[in-house]
Design an enzyme around this catalytic site. Structure first.
Site, PDB file in Angstrom:
ATOM      1  N   ARG A  55       0.818  -1.218   0.000  1.00  0.00           N
ATOM      2  CA  ARG A  55       0.000   0.000   0.000  1.00  0.00           C
ATOM      3  C   ARG A  55       0.848   1.262   0.000  1.00  0.00           C
ATOM      4  NH1 ARG A  55      -3.780  -0.712   5.097  1.00  0.00           N
ATOM      5  NH2 ARG A  55      -1.755  -1.366   5.930  1.00  0.00           N
ATOM      6  N   ASP A  98      -3.440  -1.261  -3.040  1.00  0.00           N
ATOM      7  CA  ASP A  98      -4.243  -1.394  -1.824  1.00  0.00           C
ATOM      8  C   ASP A  98      -5.307  -2.451  -2.111  1.00  0.00           C
ATOM      9  OD1 ASP A  98      -5.974  -1.215   0.302  1.00  0.00           O
ATOM     10  OD2 ASP A  98      -5.977   0.965   0.383  1.00  0.00           O
ATOM     11  N   LYS A 152      -0.360 -19.694   6.351  1.00  0.00           N
ATOM     12  CA  LYS A 152      -1.190 -19.946   7.518  1.00  0.00           C
ATOM     13  C   LYS A 152      -1.303 -18.659   8.345  1.00  0.00           C
ATOM     14  CE  LYS A 152       1.895 -21.440  11.212  1.00  0.00           C
ATOM     15  NZ  LYS A 152       1.334 -20.619  12.289  1.00  0.00           N
ATOM     16  N   GLU A 220       9.617 -22.823  21.565  1.00  0.00           N
ATOM     17  CA  GLU A 220      10.189 -21.560  21.125  1.00  0.00           C
ATOM     18  C   GLU A 220      10.727 -20.791  22.323  1.00  0.00           C
ATOM     19  OE1 GLU A 220       7.813 -19.755  17.585  1.00  0.00           O
ATOM     20  OE2 GLU A 220       6.334 -20.525  18.998  1.00  0.00           O
ATOM     21  N   ASP A 239      -2.225 -21.687  16.347  1.00  0.00           N
ATOM     22  CA  ASP A 239      -0.993 -21.218  15.707  1.00  0.00           C
ATOM     23  C   ASP A 239      -0.021 -22.342  15.414  1.00  0.00           C
ATOM     24  OD1 ASP A 239       0.638 -19.058  14.727  1.00  0.00           O
ATOM     25  OD2 ASP A 239       1.886 -19.261  16.525  1.00  0.00           O
ATOM     26  N   HIS A 244       1.410 -27.304  12.381  1.00  0.00           N
ATOM     27  CA  HIS A 244       2.766 -27.846  12.442  1.00  0.00           C
ATOM     28  C   HIS A 244       2.828 -29.211  13.130  1.00  0.00           C
ATOM     29  CE1 HIS A 244       4.044 -24.137  10.855  1.00  0.00           C
ATOM     30  NE2 HIS A 244       4.261 -23.481  11.960  1.00  0.00           N
TER      31      HIS A 244
END
Length: 490
Positions: A55, A98, A152, A220, A239, A244
């Protein structure tokens, strides 16, 4: 709807790689460095162009300066060649667009070459997928040679996933849709297929009762950081687990495919997803653990808890950690628990699969140690390695045993360069290879399994268990395994 299948891998057509969200974090950190590496090693067609949309009202010169400032640093020093980088920059164009505001994509249609093989990479919020695909089709940019890559998360539940699939499927055939999960591009994950189906010594014992349990961990060390606004509406289940971890589970548990063709492999993964035992409310209360990190120490520094992160609501119940026990109701895996675990702000970054084999039925040797005698440990990150833990005799006059490991360090075993996951998957897209991408029915089957768990947590109304940043998660996750006589392999 376009019904033609994807073009042959060695297509002679010019390639236009069109990245929606081309100024974004994913494009700068992952996509452009991966495309540079593919260019460096001659894996892009010579007539490739990369069109990045955004944009921002900037010209090409300003865009290239942005790439220099925000993408170049994600290329390893040993791989950076100034002359090659300059050549790569010549492939890049910027198209101001945009997505929501533009009445059509005429500017993009004018920038893309007639007759080019187009790959549309939708590195945007999934809420924009419908608009993008509708406007691409209306602008005449979708044809039999086009492909679309979907990042994803693909939906927040089954209903939204179906809605996205329907919207994209109006304009692209299933053979043109690449639902990307970067874990499927990791060398060790792909090597798991060879390990399982290319070695006759493993297949006869890759089943119950020879295997007593399987652990899959994706830990993580980082917190939510700048993703807090997105993450709080998502959580660890959506998530990480729904995509995964379930994909890793499928590769561990699937039956041998009839070939390596995309549909043969994905058919077997789908069977695993459909064989996953559905959770009832009592199962959710007993066999799942949600956690949320608090203040602690990570990387030798004090770090804030999740509720103290910027843009996180003070009373949120979003989980940053999930552990659960799953079962696959097939002959091969009858009564074998699969333990899945993922979390942020864990003790260290670590992704691994641990296959625990059953102990010998009779303790023949005196002083045999307790615990698991044999394990296959497949490390995915930060290092890639395969370790087989076995029992051996200690040196000396007695028959005392000790556990030793047969290690295969994949980086030292092979001299060939090891491509990063996004590079490998982008090359697959360019060459029309679908094997390592999710099919529509796979995605929807994963949501069918995950949705009742998420809904059950809402029904139970329990807050996530607290755990300190820099730890391995809440104590309840250790109790989950201890009930069955197992423990997490760190």
């Amino acid at each position: 709807m376009t019904n033609a299948s994807a073009p042959a891998p060695d297509s002679a057509l010019p390639l236009d790689m069109i990245i929606f969200g081309g100024m974004g974090d994913l494009a700068m950190r992952k996509l452009l460095p991966a495309l540079y590496m593919a260019y460096l090693h001659g894996n892009l067609p010579p007539s490739t162009r990369i069109l990045s949309t955004g944009r921002q009202h900037i010209d090409r010169k300003a865009y290239l300066a942005h790439v220099e400032a925000h993408s170049r640093g994600f290329i390893a020093r040993e791989n950076f060649v100034e002359k090659t980088w300059d050549g790569f920059l010549q492939l890049l164009e910027y198209v101001e667009l945009d997505v929501q505001g533009a009445p059509d994509f005429s500017a993009l249609a004018a920038a893309s070459r007639p007759g080019a093989e187009r790959v549309f990479y939708l590195s945007t919020a999934p809420s924009l997928f419908t608009t993008i695909c509708d406007k691409l089709a209306a602008s005449g940019l979708v044809d039999a040679n086009a492909r679309v890559v979907l990042e994803k998360p693909l939906g927040t539940d089954l209903a939204s996933a179906i809605e996205i699939n329907e919207a994209v499927g109006k304009h692209f055939a299933e053979s043109q849709i690449y639902r990307i999960d970067h874990y499927l591009g990791k060398e060790t994950v792909q090597n798991l297929m060879v390990l399982r189906f290319g070695n006759s010594i493993l297949e006869p014992i890759w089943r119950a009762p020879n295997i007593s349990s399987v652990q899959i961990t994706v830990a993580e060390e980082v917190g939510v950081g700048s993703r807090a606004g997105f993450y709080d509406g998502t959580g660890a289940m959506r998530d990480m687990v729904q995509n995964h971890l379930l994909q890793l589970l499928c590769i561990v548990a699937m039956e041998p495919p009839t070939s390596l063709s995309p549909d043969a492999v994905r058919d077997e993964k789908l069977k695993v997803l459909r064989s996953l035992r559905r959770f009832k409310l009592a199962d959710i209360a007993r066999d799942t653990v949600r956690g949320q990190y608090g203040h602690g120490v990570s990387g030798n520094q004090e770090v804030a808890g999740y509720l103290e992160e910027k843009n996180v609501p003070p009373d949120t119940s979003t989980e940053t950690f999930v552990a659960l026990r799953a079962h696959i109701d097939t002959w091969r895996w009858s009564k074998v628990p699969f333990y899945l675990r993922t979390g942020k702000r864990m003790a260290r970054r670590s992704s691994k699969i641990v296959v625990e084999f059953a102990n010998p039925p009779f303790p023949l040797f005196p002083g045999a140690p307790g615990g698991v005698a044999n394990r296959l440990v497949i490390e995915l990150q930060p290092e890639e390695a395969i370790k087989l833990q076995i029992m051996a005799k200690e040196p000396g006059t007695g028959m005392q045993m000790q556990q030793v490991a047969l290690n295969l360090d994949l980086q030292s075993a092979f001299q060939q360069r090891r491509a990063e996951a996004y590079e490998r998957l982008l090359i697959d897209v360019v060459r029309g290879r679908l094997t390592h991408f999710m099919r529509r029915d796979e995605l929807e089957a994963a949501w069918e399994w995950a949705d009742p768990i998420i809904d059950g947590w809402a029904t139970l109304g329990e807050k996530p268990h607290a755990y300190a940043a820099g730890s391995w998660g809440p104590p309840e996750s250790f109790a989950l395994l201890a009930r069955d006589g197992f423990s997490w392999v760190e």
